[in-house]
Scaffold this active site. Sequence first.
Site, short mmCIF file in Angstrom:
data_model
loop_
_atom_site.label_atom_id
_atom_site.label_comp_id
_atom_site.label_asym_id
_atom_site.label_seq_id
_atom_site.Cartn_x
_atom_site.Cartn_y
_atom_site.Cartn_z
N SER A 14 0.82 -1.21 0.00
CA SER A 14 0.00 0.00 0.00
C SER A 14 0.86 1.27 0.00
O SER A 14 1.85 1.36 0.73
CB SER A 14 -0.90 0.01 1.24
OG SER A 14 -1.55 1.26 1.34
N LYS A 15 0.46 2.22 -0.81
CA LYS A 15 1.16 3.50 -0.84
C LYS A 15 0.56 4.50 0.14
O LYS A 15 1.06 5.62 0.28
CB LYS A 15 1.09 4.09 -2.26
CG LYS A 15 1.86 3.29 -3.31
CD LYS A 15 1.74 3.98 -4.67
CE LYS A 15 2.26 3.12 -5.80
NZ LYS A 15 3.72 2.95 -5.77
N LYS A 65 -14.12 -3.09 2.78
CA LYS A 65 -14.95 -1.88 2.76
C LYS A 65 -16.39 -2.12 3.23
O LYS A 65 -17.03 -1.21 3.76
CB LYS A 65 -14.94 -1.25 1.36
CG LYS A 65 -13.59 -0.64 1.00
CD LYS A 65 -13.59 0.03 -0.35
CE LYS A 65 -12.16 0.46 -0.71
NZ LYS A 65 -12.11 1.21 -1.97
N ASN A 86 -14.52 3.67 3.09
CA ASN A 86 -13.06 3.60 2.96
C ASN A 86 -12.34 4.46 4.00
O ASN A 86 -11.12 4.46 4.06
CB ASN A 86 -12.61 3.99 1.54
CG ASN A 86 -12.58 5.48 1.32
OD1 ASN A 86 -13.29 6.23 2.00
ND2 ASN A 86 -11.79 5.93 0.36
N GLY A 125 -18.25 -2.39 -15.20
CA GLY A 125 -18.26 -3.07 -13.91
C GLY A 125 -19.43 -2.61 -13.06
O GLY A 125 -19.92 -1.49 -13.21
N GLY A 127 -19.60 -3.83 -9.53
CA GLY A 127 -19.30 -4.27 -8.16
C GLY A 127 -19.16 -3.07 -7.24
O GLY A 127 -19.64 -1.97 -7.54
P1 ATR Z 1 -15.11 -4.60 -6.62
O1 ATR Z 1 -15.54 -4.31 -5.24
O2 ATR Z 1 -13.63 -4.43 -6.86
O3 ATR Z 1 -15.91 -3.89 -7.65
P2 ATR Z 1 -16.61 -7.03 -7.07
O4 ATR Z 1 -17.76 -6.52 -6.31
O5 ATR Z 1 -16.21 -8.45 -6.92
O6 ATR Z 1 -15.30 -6.18 -6.78
O7 ATR Z 1 -16.90 -6.73 -8.61
C1 ATR Z 1 -15.97 -7.05 -9.59
C2 ATR Z 1 -16.47 -6.48 -10.91
O8 ATR Z 1 -15.50 -6.81 -11.92
C3 ATR Z 1 -17.78 -7.05 -11.39
O9 ATR Z 1 -18.47 -6.06 -12.12
C4 ATR Z 1 -17.33 -8.21 -12.28
O10 ATR Z 1 -18.28 -8.60 -13.25
P3 ATR Z 1 -19.46 -9.65 -12.83
O11 ATR Z 1 -20.43 -8.90 -11.97
O12 ATR Z 1 -20.07 -10.05 -14.13
O13 ATR Z 1 -18.78 -10.78 -12.12
C5 ATR Z 1 -16.14 -7.57 -12.94
N1 ATR Z 1 -15.14 -8.49 -13.50
C6 ATR Z 1 -14.22 -9.21 -12.83
N2 ATR Z 1 -13.42 -9.88 -13.69
C7 ATR Z 1 -13.85 -9.56 -14.94
C8 ATR Z 1 -13.44 -9.92 -16.25
N3 ATR Z 1 -12.40 -10.75 -16.46
N4 ATR Z 1 -14.11 -9.40 -17.29
C9 ATR Z 1 -15.14 -8.56 -17.09
N5 ATR Z 1 -15.58 -8.17 -15.88
C10 ATR Z 1 -14.94 -8.67 -14.82
#
Ligand code: ATR
Length: 282
Positions: A14-15, A65, A86, A125, A127
């Site tokens: 971590s930075k 988080k 965070n 994404g 997530g």
């Molecule tokens: P974070 O808190 O970092 O957002 P997360 O809640 O696990 O972590 O969400 C990861 C996100 O990255 C999700 O949107 C996931 O897509 P899915 O909901 O379809 O799983 C996406 N993701 C992870 N690996 C991926 C990949 N190789 N290609 C496309 N999307 C990816």
Amino acid sequence: LDVYAVAGNPIAHSKSPAIHQRFAEQSQQAIHYGRLQPALDGFETAANVFFAAGGKGMNVTVPFKLDAKAFAQELSPRAQLAGAVNTLSIHNGKIVGDNTDGAGLVRDLLAQGIRMQGARILVLGAGGAARGVLGPLLDQLPQQLVLANRSAPKADALVQLFCELASTRQLTLQSARLIDLEGSVITNAPFDLVINATAAGLDNASPISDSVANNIFSPKSFAYDMVYGQVTPLMRQALQRGARVSDGLGMLVEQAADAFLIWRGSQWSEAIDPRAVLDELR
Ligand code: ATR
């Protein structure tokens, strides 16, 4: 000495300690800022010990988080909206959870000359990382924000959560699957700003195919990857199509600046210089 820490697992690289020490030096204050690596199921215990021992504030990173949100006794409105915390601080004897990630992203983009007002934005994404930045992005009044995810239900759910905020700002918020971006579902491509909030970059993969990249990037686009310290495959796809790119190091520094001001007081906002700290880290 007031004691702060960042908690994550892993945390060795971590930075954040270096960033906060620089803010302390810039504002001529003395703080101690350390690293904590709780066990994956041990965040609550570690946070209890830290605050019981007099710790004044904590930054929280992957994968804690949501644990930090549960740990907080009060949440700021933006932490509530982000669904994640965070930054933990103590206010009137209570542990308050905040989320500075989205504000950090927006400030880094603005510092790089990227205006979001009236822009067409694509967020990849659905997530926690995506959810954390949607509110602050919508506050910038883009014309349109498309949220595209590999699996559709998560994108739909997130759009549902933010649709009221979007409609009060009279902007278009829509969800899509990543593969939709190839076809006619998305009519407003290419995008002004594409933000990668997926975890794909960590596996050295891009969330999108080359033909999707052809659709969403033009030389006027800006591609931002929240991952830092490398040119990610998505950044490479954008560069090959003439777009400008950035990794997420500036977001890291800017979210840290917000946390520092929450802990130390906003009177220090003129004394610290996040862009100088960013230059030192590069
Ligand atoms: P974070 O808190 O970092 O957002 P997360 O809640 O696990 O972590 O969400 C990861 C996100 O990255 C999700 O949107 C996931 O897509 P899915 O909901 O379809 O799983 C996406 N993701 C992870 N690996 C991926 C990949 N190789 N290609 C496309 N999307 C990816």
